[in-house]
Motif scaffolding. Structure first.
Motif, PDB file in Angstrom:
ATOM      1  N   GLY A 116       0.823  -1.111   0.135  1.00  0.00           N
ATOM      2  CA  GLY A 116      -0.059   0.082  -0.026  1.00  0.00           C
ATOM      3  C   GLY A 116       0.747   1.236   0.077  1.00  0.00           C
ATOM      4  N   GLN A 117       1.920   1.008  -0.487  1.00  0.00           N
ATOM      5  CA  GLN A 117       2.813   2.161  -0.249  1.00  0.00           C
ATOM      6  C   GLN A 117       3.674   2.518  -1.634  1.00  0.00           C
ATOM      7  OE1 GLN A 117       6.093   2.343   2.850  1.00  0.00           O
ATOM      8  NE2 GLN A 117       4.647   1.432   4.556  1.00  0.00           N
ATOM      9  N   THR A 118       3.968   3.833  -1.773  1.00  0.00           N
ATOM     10  CA  THR A 118       4.693   4.144  -3.411  1.00  0.00           C
ATOM     11  C   THR A 118       6.001   4.462  -3.030  1.00  0.00           C
ATOM     12  OG1 THR A 118       2.480   5.064  -3.722  1.00  0.00           O
ATOM     13  CG2 THR A 118       4.307   5.646  -5.126  1.00  0.00           C
ATOM     14  N   LEU A 119       6.856   3.909  -3.935  1.00  0.00           N
ATOM     15  CA  LEU A 119       8.274   4.206  -4.091  1.00  0.00           C
ATOM     16  C   LEU A 119       8.642   5.141  -5.317  1.00  0.00           C
ATOM     17  CD1 LEU A 119      11.408   3.312  -3.327  1.00  0.00           C
ATOM     18  CD2 LEU A 119      11.013   1.529  -4.949  1.00  0.00           C
ATOM     19  N   LEU A 120       9.357   6.141  -4.924  1.00  0.00           N
ATOM     20  CA  LEU A 120       9.972   6.969  -6.035  1.00  0.00           C
ATOM     21  C   LEU A 120      11.200   6.633  -6.441  1.00  0.00           C
ATOM     22  CD1 LEU A 120       8.867  10.415  -4.527  1.00  0.00           C
ATOM     23  CD2 LEU A 120       7.431   8.975  -6.195  1.00  0.00           C
ATOM     24  N   ILE A 121      11.502   6.367  -7.927  1.00  0.00           N
ATOM     25  CA  ILE A 121      12.738   6.374  -8.651  1.00  0.00           C
ATOM     26  C   ILE A 121      13.133   7.185  -9.498  1.00  0.00           C
ATOM     27  CG2 ILE A 121      14.116   4.659  -9.802  1.00  0.00           C
ATOM     28  CD1 ILE A 121      12.439   2.351  -8.665  1.00  0.00           C
ATOM     29  N   TRP A 122      14.133   8.004  -9.186  1.00  0.00           N
ATOM     30  CA  TRP A 122      14.419   8.864 -10.382  1.00  0.00           C
ATOM     31  C   TRP A 122      15.643   8.490 -10.945  1.00  0.00           C
ATOM     32  CZ3 TRP A 122      13.112  14.071 -11.301  1.00  0.00           C
ATOM     33  CH2 TRP A 122      13.891  14.823 -12.280  1.00  0.00           C
ATOM     34  N   GLY A 123      15.605   8.237 -12.306  1.00  0.00           N
ATOM     35  CA  GLY A 123      16.435   7.655 -13.262  1.00  0.00           C
ATOM     36  C   GLY A 123      16.284   6.251 -13.721  1.00  0.00           C
ATOM     37  N   LEU A 163       4.958  15.073  -9.361  1.00  0.00           N
ATOM     38  CA  LEU A 163       5.182  13.967  -8.740  1.00  0.00           C
ATOM     39  C   LEU A 163       4.319  14.226  -7.319  1.00  0.00           C
ATOM     40  CD1 LEU A 163       8.918  13.460  -9.087  1.00  0.00           C
ATOM     41  CD2 LEU A 163       6.960  11.857  -9.598  1.00  0.00           C
ATOM     42  N   THR A 164       4.456  15.449  -7.015  1.00  0.00           N
ATOM     43  CA  THR A 164       3.674  15.820  -5.512  1.00  0.00           C
ATOM     44  C   THR A 164       2.176  15.759  -5.711  1.00  0.00           C
ATOM     45  OG1 THR A 164       5.501  17.446  -5.152  1.00  0.00           O
ATOM     46  CG2 THR A 164       3.408  17.655  -3.682  1.00  0.00           C
ATOM     47  N   THR A 165       1.494  15.925  -6.906  1.00  0.00           N
ATOM     48  CA  THR A 165       0.082  15.859  -7.169  1.00  0.00           C
ATOM     49  C   THR A 165      -0.212  14.278  -6.996  1.00  0.00           C
ATOM     50  OG1 THR A 165       0.032  17.911  -8.363  1.00  0.00           O
ATOM     51  CG2 THR A 165      -1.873  16.316  -8.758  1.00  0.00           C
ATOM     52  N   ALA A 166       0.524  13.630  -7.761  1.00  0.00           N
ATOM     53  CA  ALA A 166       0.231  12.178  -7.986  1.00  0.00           C
ATOM     54  C   ALA A 166       0.530  11.545  -6.625  1.00  0.00           C
ATOM     55  CB  ALA A 166       1.323  11.573  -8.866  1.00  0.00           C
ATOM     56  N   LEU A 167       1.147  11.975  -5.772  1.00  0.00           N
ATOM     57  CA  LEU A 167       1.199  11.392  -4.448  1.00  0.00           C
ATOM     58  C   LEU A 167       0.466  11.496  -3.506  1.00  0.00           C
ATOM     59  CD1 LEU A 167       5.087  11.416  -4.033  1.00  0.00           C
ATOM     60  CD2 LEU A 167       3.817   9.221  -4.360  1.00  0.00           C
ATOM     61  N   LYS A 168      -0.542  12.595  -3.825  1.00  0.00           N
ATOM     62  CA  LYS A 168      -1.711  12.986  -2.906  1.00  0.00           C
ATOM     63  C   LYS A 168      -2.736  11.830  -2.240  1.00  0.00           C
ATOM     64  CE  LYS A 168      -1.870  17.828  -3.218  1.00  0.00           C
ATOM     65  NZ  LYS A 168      -2.176  18.972  -4.044  1.00  0.00           N
ATOM     66  N   GLY A 169      -2.816  11.665  -1.157  1.00  0.00           N
ATOM     67  CA  GLY A 169      -3.623  10.522  -0.578  1.00  0.00           C
ATOM     68  C   GLY A 169      -2.535   9.405  -0.565  1.00  0.00           C
ATOM     69  N   LYS A 170      -1.465   9.292  -0.865  1.00  0.00           N
ATOM     70  CA  LYS A 170      -0.653   8.290  -0.855  1.00  0.00           C
ATOM     71  C   LYS A 170       0.317   8.239   0.339  1.00  0.00           C
ATOM     72  CE  LYS A 170      -1.050   7.070  -5.826  1.00  0.00           C
ATOM     73  NZ  LYS A 170      -1.814   5.785  -5.675  1.00  0.00           N
ATOM     74  N   THR A 171       1.069   7.066   0.542  1.00  0.00           N
ATOM     75  CA  THR A 171       2.063   6.989   1.570  1.00  0.00           C
ATOM     76  C   THR A 171       3.240   6.784   0.676  1.00  0.00           C
ATOM     77  OG1 THR A 171       0.609   6.303   3.148  1.00  0.00           O
ATOM     78  CG2 THR A 171       3.141   5.887   3.765  1.00  0.00           C
ATOM     79  N   THR A 172       4.457   7.342   0.822  1.00  0.00           N
ATOM     80  CA  THR A 172       5.613   7.292   0.296  1.00  0.00           C
ATOM     81  C   THR A 172       6.394   6.094   1.210  1.00  0.00           C
ATOM     82  OG1 THR A 172       6.950   9.005   0.992  1.00  0.00           O
ATOM     83  CG2 THR A 172       5.532   9.364  -0.996  1.00  0.00           C
ATOM     84  N   ALA A 173       7.358   5.502   0.188  1.00  0.00           N
ATOM     85  CA  ALA A 173       8.139   4.378   1.078  1.00  0.00           C
ATOM     86  C   ALA A 173       9.718   4.928   1.031  1.00  0.00           C
ATOM     87  CB  ALA A 173       8.160   2.919   0.023  1.00  0.00           C
TER      88      ALA A 173
END
Length: 372
Positions: free
Chosen positions: A168-175, A227-237
């Motif tokens: 249920g969490q979202t991971l961000l990967i740059w590159g 990215l910030t908009t897409a993450l609204k309501g989500k929990t980042t890992a």
């Protein structure tokens, strides 16, 4: 009666900053108790290989010359150590080579030779459906991504499984289209995380095929807002920063988002212009000044970051969790695929220097490989 050992050859880095590899005969090292010997069929080239060649006076200063570089191999097992239970002669495998690790510092474990010693815990079977060339692109990218995602001092995420268990969490990967990025996307998905990644627009489909749920153009002037908009309501890992500018963007995004505010820093800051004088001093100054500035800004924004060292997975349980418990089954079932795509630069040890030069020019969503 003594056993007849194979005749080995290697492409040596003959001295510090020597501008060309030297191909010559090399010692054949038998398998240690907890290792195997691979007859290499394909080896992959990484930027660190030619960077050591060019800047060995300021990085990896522990290396003893002449030395055998290289980190990625795929080939056939020809010898098995006494304590090894997972492999037998004739097995098709890929392996991560520890030769340049400061705690190992051994040319026997370098990739750029015909026969390489690899430890059992950092080796995986490859199915018949995967070529040696494709398999060879995996090890360093996989090890770096694993260190970033799973080590306790980095993002400390759950280990990957087949099938994955959603977190249920979202991971961000740059590159995301880099070698590390392609591996990090797949590992993150296998560990149960939704993955948001960045790349150029032309590589978006590749990243989605690897499992990223959303891909963002890193060149966009509104990337932080996107990215910030897409993450609204989500929990980042947390996030993984690969490449120039990624750490700064991820800091801004994580500061404005809910969840873990930690960045695994894969890329190191380097001077922007070519240097001919005071190279060590200017390189050190760039690294230290950027790191201090980043940490100060992070302290104000509540975001932490730490540099990633791929070889650290060989000194803790992460390497075994990935290479032993996850990767063989994932490759067999297709849950994990070799990426990025290999480009064969030539055949034979003599082609490695040419491959260095090709890699220096830069590749996008590809990895340079030499066959043996």
């Amino acid at each position: 009666m003594s056993k007849i050992q194979p005749i080995n050859r290697a492409a040596y880095q003959p001295a510090v900053k020597a501008n060309s590899l030297e191909v010559k005969s090399a010692t054949y090292t038998p398998a240690p108790d907890n290792g195997i010997v691979i007859r290499n069929h394909a080896i992959a080239i990484n930027p660190i290989d030619w960077l050591i060649q060019a800047k060995g006076d300021i990085m990896y200063k522990h290396l003893i010359y002449p030395c055998i570089l290289g980190l990625d191999v795929a080939g056939e097992v020809i010898e098995v150590g006494k304590s090894v239970t997972r492999f037998q002669k004739g097995d098709r495998v890929l392996g991560y080579c520890r030769g340049i690790d400061a705690k190992v510092n051994s040319s026997a474990e370098g990739a750029f030779q015909e026969y390489t010693v690899v430890m059992e815990d950092f080796t995986s079977h490859i199915p018949s459906s995967v070529s040696y060339e494709s398999a060879s692109v995996i090890p360093l990218g996989l090890s770096t991504a694993s260190a970033a995602l799973f080590q306790e001092d980095q993002l400390a995420l759950r280990y990957p499984t087949v099938p994955p268990v959603p977190t249920g969490q979202t991971l961000l990967i740059w590159g995301g289209s880099t070698s590390v990025g392609c591996n990090a996307i797949q590992l993150g998905v296998a560990a149960g995380y939704e993955v948001f990644a960045t790349s150029s627009a032309k590589n978006s489909d590749l990243l989605k095929n690897l499992g990223a749920s959303q891909v963002f153009d890193y060149k966009s002037k509104t990337i932080v807002r996107d990215l910030t908009t897409a993450l609204k309501g989500k929990t980042t890992a947390g996030g993984v920063a690969i490449g120039d500018g990624g750490a700064e963007v991820l800091m801004s995004v994580l500061q404005a988002s809910e969840g873990q505010k930690q960045i695994a820093l894969v890329s190191y800051p380097v001077p922007k212009t070519q240097m001919n004088r005071f190279v060590f001093l200017r390189t050190a100054l760039t690294f230290v000044s950027w790191t201090i500035a980043f940490k100060i800004k992070g302290a104000f924004n509540g975001v932490k970051g730490k540099y990633v060292n791929a070889s650290s997975v060989t000194h803790n349980g992460v390497g075994r969790a990935v290479y032993v418990d996850f990767l063989p089954k994932a490759l067999e079932t297709g849950a994990f695929v070799p990426a990025p795509e290999p480009i064969v630069a030539g055949k034979g040890l003599e082609s490695i220097q040419t491959a260095f030069n090709l890699q220096k020019k830069g590749v996008s969503a590809k990895k340079i490989v030499v066959t043996l």
